[in-house]
Design an enzyme around this catalytic site. Structure first.
Site, PDB file in Angstrom:
ATOM      1  N   THR A 194     -13.112 100.385 -42.991  1.00 60.59           N
ATOM      2  CA  THR A 194     -13.020 101.677 -43.669  1.00 60.59           C
ATOM      3  C   THR A 194     -13.051 101.487 -45.183  1.00 60.59           C
ATOM      4  OG1 THR A 194     -11.779 102.620 -41.825  1.00 60.59           O
ATOM      5  CG2 THR A 194     -11.587 103.734 -43.944  1.00 60.59           C
TER       6      THR A 194
ATOM      7  N   LYS B  51      -9.850  84.279 -51.934  1.00 60.97           N
ATOM      8  CA  LYS B  51     -10.680  84.361 -50.721  1.00 60.97           C
ATOM      9  C   LYS B  51     -12.095  84.847 -51.058  1.00 60.97           C
ATOM     10  CE  LYS B  51      -7.265  84.958 -47.057  1.00 60.97           C
ATOM     11  NZ  LYS B  51      -6.644  85.911 -46.127  1.00 60.97           N
TER      12      LYS B  51
ATOM     13  N   LYS C 213       1.897 106.552 -38.437  1.00 59.80           N
ATOM     14  CA  LYS C 213       1.338 107.231 -39.610  1.00 59.80           C
ATOM     15  C   LYS C 213       2.179 108.449 -39.977  1.00 59.80           C
ATOM     16  CE  LYS C 213      -3.449 105.746 -38.846  1.00 59.80           C
ATOM     17  NZ  LYS C 213      -4.808 106.137 -38.333  1.00 59.80           N
TER      18      LYS C 213
ATOM     19  N   GLY D 142      -6.460  97.704 -48.707  1.00 61.12           N
ATOM     20  CA  GLY D 142      -7.264  97.488 -47.508  1.00 61.12           C
ATOM     21  C   GLY D 142      -8.745  97.552 -47.817  1.00 61.12           C
TER      22      GLY D 142
ATOM     23  N   GLY E  35     -11.408  95.818 -45.435  1.00 65.89           N
ATOM     24  CA  GLY E  35     -11.570  96.253 -44.046  1.00 65.89           C
ATOM     25  C   GLY E  35     -12.804  97.111 -43.864  1.00 65.89           C
TER      26      GLY E  35
END
Lengths: 339, 339
Positions: A15, A42, A127, A10, A13
């Site tokens: 965070t 990308k 989570k 991630g 993103g």
């Protein structure tokens, strides 16, 4: 000096971007990012490469053996996956691969507000399933929660002069507006992470890293003082939030795949937790077993909230990590959808 | 000296009986028991009265207001309810009443082996739902787990001389028999509880109170040494335990109300957890966040396991708390049922 090898899932993103910045600034890390085969070319990945982030190809939904190979030699694995429908549970096989690859510390996706599992927030329960799986694997871990972001905690002002950095998600004051809630500047997340992941005291613990604790009324007062403008205060009753949550849950039950509904639910449940219940504060975090960043790093000076608001009003704030802050935009969109 | 007022739910069970003994021996407690209206005249309750336990009438399935009144003035509330189908979840309204009554510390039903929530043991997951509810209430709590009982951990010997205190639940050696597992003498549970519930260090924490850590092979060796008899060793493969668990879960899914199935499942899942996975040990407990009784009370001398086995072989052991140890008997029956 031997650098700690950290791999992010991630990384592109909001965070993840803050974490990469924080790790680079700390200087003692070799930084890797896991990227899906389909995303290898990308532009956001190209930017990572240019920043000297080492790219490893891997897919959370692919075979665990392949994922295990992608994690070879890594010391610390950090996951900051999207809070959408399926990505949290994809961390189950990530945890399995981490165990097999001998990862020394797994930081599963937390990076949220403080709340208790068991039916308050869907995403927190997702989570929790990951955390339980990690614990069943006896995998060394650290869970890091960071509260609510500075960047989405302030209201617009009548002159429109803060619209350039506003996401419009702080236009409601929940209940009487006197519930204390913890805030963190997005840019500090990475600084906290850089300290926490090499700290023996945080191994197999939950850490609450936050900058300040404040009520919504205090935020509005601050904005009035700094901007010199009188703000309208749109108070929303606790009951309205509860109704909104109930409505979202009904809709989500009917169609569990509808992303707009899931985002609305996420936003409404966040408000229920920090705004109505008052979960997102250091005392409750301590009760739940978190160690506080204030206790761990008393000398660290995070970005000051008043100073941040001043920069916002003066037109000097930046839309940090904006290029990839699609989650925030989705939140904002979701809020509109619930109105 | 001001005595701490402690109320027990499940006072007549095996764990409850040990706790009452332990609290009386400690001497600094005023002891109450919650008794269902329908049970007020039962002989076991009369025995409690004769022992100077103060009886309060209350029903976990009754209105929360009534339950709240029954808890008025109590400092510490301890629940050791049965691990059968519904009693764990009855603690949800007990917790609500405890919050309303201003209980200073709630000890929800733990008193089991160490394991992780999330699909390993049904009863552990039921307890987790209670724990999460307690945490959502921000109710001060302590969770106490105690491992496996001395009293059900030793095998029979060929001469039959230990049959008088055997429950026949240690006749199988799981896997290779070399997995370490923590044991506690039932009679020590109350001694630990008497220390833990007045200890500030254990507030809002999980505590693992155990006497010793030992493998099944070591237990068999000890029994051979003490009895002078050669024991047959009936090894059961890990895979057999896993199959047994799977079979019980299938049956329980078909008929979730069948108590025999639920007890078989409980027993099989216990073996999966402590025997196959090796969850029930101090290292794993520490990883999960438990504080250890060894760390808290280094000077406490619990009943020695070798000494206990010696008393068993010499015919001097007692069926402690046997009158109400129906759970153990049910376990034993359940085991037979799965063969």
């Amino acid at each position: 000096m031997v650098e700690t090898k950290v791999l992010l899932v991630g990384a592109t993103g909001a965070t993840g971007s803050s974490i990469i910045d924080g790790l680079f600034q700390a200087g003692n890390f070799e930084i890797f990012a896991l990227v899906r085969p389909a995303s290898m070319d990308k532009p956001v990945v190209e930017i990572l490469r240019q920043r000297n982030v080492k790219i490893r190809e891997g897919d959370l939904e692919g075979p665990e053996e392949v994922l295990t190979e992608a994690l070879r030699g890594i010391d610390v694995l950090i996951s900051s996956v999207r809070e959408s429908a399926t990505q949290q549970q994809d961390q189950i096989s990530l945890a399995n691969a981490a165990k097999r690859a001998g990862i020394k510390r797994f930081v599963p996706c937390g990076f949220g507000t403080i709340t208790s599992p068991g039916g308050i927030m869907r995403v927190r329960d997702q989570k929790e399933r990951v955390y339980n799986h990690v614990k069943q694997l006896w995998l060394p871990y650290t869970i890091i929660d960071i509260g609510w972001w500075y960047q989405i905690a302030f209201p617009r002002v009548p002159s429109g002069k803060v619209d350039y950095v506003s996401f419009g998600v702080a236009e409601e004051i929940i209940g009487g507006g006197n519930v204390l809630s913890a805030l963190t500047d997005m840019r500090d997340i990475g600084h906290y992470v850089a300290k926490i992941i090499v700290d023996e005291r945080t191994l197999n613990r939950m850490v609450f890293a936050y900058n300040t604790v404040i009520t919504q009324n205090q935020i509005y007062n601050l904005m009035e003082e700094i901007s010199g403008e009188k703000l309208e205060r749109n108070y929303v009753a606790d009951e309205t939030i509860r109704d909104r949550v109930a409505q979202c849950r009904l809709l989500a039950e009917k169609d569990p795949t509808d992303l707009a509904t899931l985002h609305s639910q996420l936003l409404a449940e966040h408000r229920l937790s920090w705004g109505v219940r008052g979960d997102n504060n250091p005392d409750y975090a301590k009760y739940l077993g978190y160690i506080s960043s204030k206790e761990l790093y008393p000398d660290f000076e995070p970005v000051d909230f008043r100073g941040y608001l001043k920069s916002v009003v003066e037109g000097k704030a930046k839309n940090v990590y904006i290029d990839d802050r699609s989650v925030v935009v989705e939140h904002a969109t979701a809020l509109e959808a619930t109105r």
